[in-house]
Scaffold this motif. Sequence first.
Motif, PDB file in Angstrom:
ATOM      1  N   GLU A 340       0.822  -1.203   0.000  1.00 37.09           N
ATOM      2  CA  GLU A 340       0.000   0.000   0.000  1.00 37.09           C
ATOM      3  C   GLU A 340       0.861   1.260   0.000  1.00 37.09           C
ATOM      4  OE1 GLU A 340      -3.055   2.874   0.304  1.00 37.09           O
ATOM      5  OE2 GLU A 340      -2.864   0.901  -0.622  1.00 37.09           O
ATOM      6  N   LEU A 341       1.947   1.256   0.755  1.00 35.22           N
ATOM      7  CA  LEU A 341       2.825   2.417   0.768  1.00 35.22           C
ATOM      8  C   LEU A 341       3.421   2.658  -0.613  1.00 35.22           C
ATOM      9  CD1 LEU A 341       4.203   4.724   2.206  1.00 35.22           C
ATOM     10  CD2 LEU A 341       5.984   3.135   2.978  1.00 35.22           C
ATOM     11  N   GLU A 342       3.847   1.592  -1.283  1.00 35.59           N
ATOM     12  CA  GLU A 342       4.398   1.753  -2.628  1.00 35.59           C
ATOM     13  C   GLU A 342       3.337   2.309  -3.576  1.00 35.59           C
ATOM     14  OE1 GLU A 342       7.133  -1.231  -4.789  1.00 35.59           O
ATOM     15  OE2 GLU A 342       5.196  -1.416  -5.822  1.00 35.59           O
ATOM     16  N   ARG A 344       0.838   4.259  -2.833  1.00 35.10           N
ATOM     17  CA  ARG A 344       0.677   5.683  -2.531  1.00 35.10           C
ATOM     18  C   ARG A 344       1.833   6.497  -3.096  1.00 35.10           C
ATOM     19  NH1 ARG A 344      -1.695   5.998   3.712  1.00 35.10           N
ATOM     20  NH2 ARG A 344      -3.394   4.476   3.414  1.00 35.10           N
ATOM     21  N   ILE A 345       3.035   5.955  -3.018  1.00 35.55           N
ATOM     22  CA  ILE A 345       4.214   6.670  -3.526  1.00 35.55           C
ATOM     23  C   ILE A 345       4.109   6.880  -5.039  1.00 35.55           C
ATOM     24  CG2 ILE A 345       6.702   6.502  -3.912  1.00 35.55           C
ATOM     25  CD1 ILE A 345       6.827   4.899  -1.242  1.00 35.55           C
ATOM     26  N   ILE A 346       3.851   5.812  -5.767  1.00 41.74           N
ATOM     27  CA  ILE A 346       3.811   5.896  -7.226  1.00 41.74           C
ATOM     28  C   ILE A 346       2.676   6.805  -7.686  1.00 41.74           C
ATOM     29  CG2 ILE A 346       3.443   4.599  -9.352  1.00 41.74           C
ATOM     30  CD1 ILE A 346       6.196   4.171  -8.110  1.00 41.74           C
ATOM     31  N   LEU A 347       1.486   6.619  -7.140  1.00 42.64           N
ATOM     32  CA  LEU A 347       0.361   7.440  -7.565  1.00 42.64           C
ATOM     33  C   LEU A 347       0.531   8.897  -7.151  1.00 42.64           C
ATOM     34  CD1 LEU A 347      -2.683   5.060  -6.946  1.00 42.64           C
ATOM     35  CD2 LEU A 347      -1.574   5.637  -9.100  1.00 42.64           C
ATOM     36  N   SER A 348       1.145   9.131  -6.002  1.00 47.21           N
ATOM     37  CA  SER A 348       1.400  10.518  -5.586  1.00 47.21           C
ATOM     38  C   SER A 348       2.391  11.191  -6.517  1.00 47.21           C
ATOM     39  CB  SER A 348       1.902  10.560  -4.140  1.00 47.21           C
ATOM     40  OG  SER A 348       0.895  10.147  -3.232  1.00 47.21           O
ATOM     41  N   GLN A 349       3.408  10.451  -6.972  1.00 45.61           N
ATOM     42  CA  GLN A 349       4.351  11.032  -7.926  1.00 45.61           C
ATOM     43  C   GLN A 349       3.638  11.433  -9.210  1.00 45.61           C
ATOM     44  OE1 GLN A 349       7.525   7.788  -7.585  1.00 45.61           O
ATOM     45  NE2 GLN A 349       8.764   9.611  -7.836  1.00 45.61           N
ATOM     46  N   TYR A 350       2.711  10.619  -9.658  1.00 36.92           N
ATOM     47  CA  TYR A 350       1.953  10.944 -10.870  1.00 36.92           C
ATOM     48  C   TYR A 350       1.050  12.153 -10.631  1.00 36.92           C
ATOM     49  CZ  TYR A 350      -1.429  10.489 -14.682  1.00 36.92           C
ATOM     50  OH  TYR A 350      -2.243  10.749 -15.759  1.00 36.92           O
ATOM     51  N   LEU A 351       0.305  12.139  -9.537  1.00 34.16           N
ATOM     52  CA  LEU A 351      -0.646  13.213  -9.274  1.00 34.16           C
ATOM     53  C   LEU A 351       0.043  14.554  -9.084  1.00 34.16           C
ATOM     54  CD1 LEU A 351      -3.093  11.375  -6.847  1.00 34.16           C
ATOM     55  CD2 LEU A 351      -3.578  12.108  -9.194  1.00 34.16           C
ATOM     56  N   MET A 352       1.158  14.573  -8.376  1.00 34.44           N
ATOM     57  CA  MET A 352       1.844  15.841  -8.166  1.00 34.44           C
ATOM     58  C   MET A 352       2.415  16.370  -9.470  1.00 34.44           C
ATOM     59  SD  MET A 352       1.102  16.224  -5.048  1.00 34.44           S
ATOM     60  CE  MET A 352       1.998  17.649  -4.438  1.00 34.44           C
ATOM     61  N   ALA A 353       2.811  15.480 -10.367  1.00 31.96           N
ATOM     62  CA  ALA A 353       3.347  15.910 -11.655  1.00 31.96           C
ATOM     63  C   ALA A 353       2.270  16.526 -12.532  1.00 31.96           C
ATOM     64  CB  ALA A 353       3.999  14.732 -12.374  1.00 31.96           C
ATOM     65  N   ILE A 354       1.038  15.997 -12.481  1.00 36.29           N
ATOM     66  CA  ILE A 354      -0.003  16.537 -13.355  1.00 36.29           C
ATOM     67  C   ILE A 354      -0.781  17.682 -12.720  1.00 36.29           C
ATOM     68  CG2 ILE A 354      -0.265  14.298 -14.497  1.00 36.29           C
ATOM     69  CD1 ILE A 354      -2.984  14.011 -13.105  1.00 36.29           C
ATOM     70  N   GLN A 355      -0.764  17.770 -11.386  1.00 33.49           N
ATOM     71  CA  GLN A 355      -1.591  18.759 -10.700  1.00 33.49           C
ATOM     72  C   GLN A 355      -0.814  19.950 -10.151  1.00 33.49           C
ATOM     73  OE1 GLN A 355      -4.998  18.405 -10.175  1.00 33.49           O
ATOM     74  NE2 GLN A 355      -5.402  16.257 -10.557  1.00 33.49           N
ATOM     75  N   CYS A 356       0.457  19.777  -9.853  1.00 38.83           N
ATOM     76  CA  CYS A 356       1.181  20.760  -9.028  1.00 38.83           C
ATOM     77  C   CYS A 356       2.527  21.180  -9.591  1.00 38.83           C
ATOM     78  CB  CYS A 356       1.397  20.189  -7.622  1.00 38.83           C
ATOM     79  SG  CYS A 356      -0.108  19.739  -6.758  1.00 38.83           S
ATOM     80  N   ALA A 357       2.739  21.023 -10.882  1.00 35.15           N
ATOM     81  CA  ALA A 357       4.060  21.307 -11.449  1.00 35.15           C
ATOM     82  C   ALA A 357       4.018  22.457 -12.446  1.00 35.15           C
ATOM     83  CB  ALA A 357       4.624  20.052 -12.115  1.00 35.15           C
ATOM     84  N   GLY A 358       3.222  23.475 -12.142  1.00 34.02           N
ATOM     85  CA  GLY A 358       3.097  24.611 -13.037  1.00 34.02           C
ATOM     86  C   GLY A 358       3.943  25.797 -12.614  1.00 34.02           C
TER      87      GLY A 358
END
Length: 711
Positions: A340-342, A344-358
Amino acid sequence: MKKLAIYLFLILFCRAGLDATANNAINRHQVVERNNPHISAVDTLAPLSVGNGTFAYTVDITGLQTFPVHYRLGVPLGTQSQWGWHSFPNTENYKLEETFEEYDLGRRRLESYPIVSSQDKRHRDAANFLRADAHRLHLGIVGYEITDDKQRTVGSDAVSGIDQVLDLWKGIISSRFQVFGKQVTTETICHPGKDMIAAKVSSALFKEGKLKIKLHFPYPTGRNTDDPCDWNAPGKHITQITEQGDGYAVLERILDDTKYYVRVNWTGKAKLNKKEDHYFVLVPESADLDFSVLFSSEKPDRSSETFGQTIAESSKHWENYWQNGGFIDLGESKDSRAKELERRIILSQYLMAIQCAGEVPPQETGLTYNSWYGKFHLEMHWWHGVHFALWNRTELLEKSLDWYSTVLEEAEKTAKRQGFEGVRWMKMTDLSGTESPSDVGPFLIWQQPHLIYMTELIYRQRQSPEIIEKYKDIVFKTADFMASFVTFDEENDRYMLKGLIAAQEVMKASETYNTPFELSYWHYGLSVAQQWRERAGLGRNEKWDDIINKLSVLAAKDGLYLAAESAPETYSDIRYTSDHMSVLGAFGILPENRLFEKPVMKNTLDWVMKNWNWDRTWGWDFPMTAMCAARLGEPEKAVDALLMDQRTNTYLPNGHNYQNSILRIYLPGNGGLLTTVAMMAAGWDGSQGDTPGFPKNGNWVVKYEGINRMP
């Protein structure tokens, strides 16, 4: 000699084992692929998104935005960009100055703050209007229109056979479903460099006239937290086709003073028809259709990219993202929580890249739906951005820091108006940098040192004179404010922090002084600013050194650190054991300093983990607790905190951190998770050994690479 040989062999063996844990080559594709989200039923909390950091598009189980009303109270189907903002007409000519109220906060002068609560109606009306203005736009719904034999629109209950997968490695959502016994397939992607989605769709229902592509455009609501789509105000905005030709059309959107464009491109025979105001349908003549929709603040040119070209760009972009930067593989761990931790890590890396990298700080719900009117909160920028530097994607943090220079004048005006030096960074704001009226936000101060912390991370990676030259002015002006904000206590020969609302937002500004996290952050921020002066070839600032040396130590009672020196009843009053346990941030987010003692901090950590009101917390409280535990040499407690079973520590099937029925997604939680895992794996300044934040009980095998140490 034989003993020496055995000794050398053991050294080499141990070294090899260390390298295998820390730097052994990881099959990144395999790790990413095993964490692809797979959706097989309608779940309004599990829509998937594609995006590029400045633009994001969220879809339901059809792969498009077919059922936005059904998902409205779950995770809404948003289409948002960092440039897409709107303001209602200010017919009453409200001004921010009308919301100012003066306070005596113990600094021998009156200070003005923009607040909401007031006995004066004009004041309240102005504050509420300006708080909601400007607000972020939903740029438009792009979905399927599904109708039956009688041309009645069907709902999500008509859909079956759902099989949807987000291929994280390529950034593509593949969706299959059935309706009326016929299959529909959809492939959805976002262009990595444009605010554009592209889709490849196929179904026999197109030829039967039961399936079309709809483009539906709302007026904004201006509400605090919502989709934000007002479908009942068609007369307040304009949507018109301004250009149309073979395989393309350009729509112009006018909402008061806001104007933007939507360019639709398609291959094959199809026609874009206006169904009603703000509602258009793309009707193909065959069972297969490729199309793209570009959103732009400027009138777009006629150039277009095919679906094949766009998917190639997307695949290249995402493969490069995953192959570079930091990475962790927990696949060989025995602990039942590792999987589960892994995830969360992988999906968080994806989400932060598409949502918070402007190029601007993101709102707490990213580019999915509006929270706090779509505005961003600078005290959250640390949680949104620090992980990028630790995971060796420093350029994604650096992108959003340039915005601070554009609002420097606003921050200087605020500091000067209140009698301070330097710049006072706003809390809740929009692209303009104007402080939003609030009874809490303008009194917060913990966002002030963030800029110093984040620029220091950039310097640690680059260590170039160019970085010092680029950021030194805003670093020094930030430190000037911090130095002027403290109050000298002559009787006790110390500096105090007073007249503030802490990160733990349960205390009044007029009554609060010496909160632990803010004290530690002032010590850290001024200390780093001094290093920047030395790197820039300047002498140390004597006033800053005096404050560093005489700053108040953290107040304690009965062997536990208090929420504030002004709150001796901390552990007997539920107010002070709810919300953020920011006392742990004083040695978790921040490194060790002279203001506290580790044994007392350890006692405080133990008490918090056993007794805190965890049902009154936020998503980043769990990472913050874990960081404190790791620094105190308690890796088991670090993992326990990071994976605690609490509502606000829930991670949905799409990877989003769920908080409550209002904040169904909360990206500071995702960012905090990534920051904490990075420090637990790669360590922090002064940490010893490999993976110091993970237990050494044989149940954790942590392979990592490309991750930087935390200060």
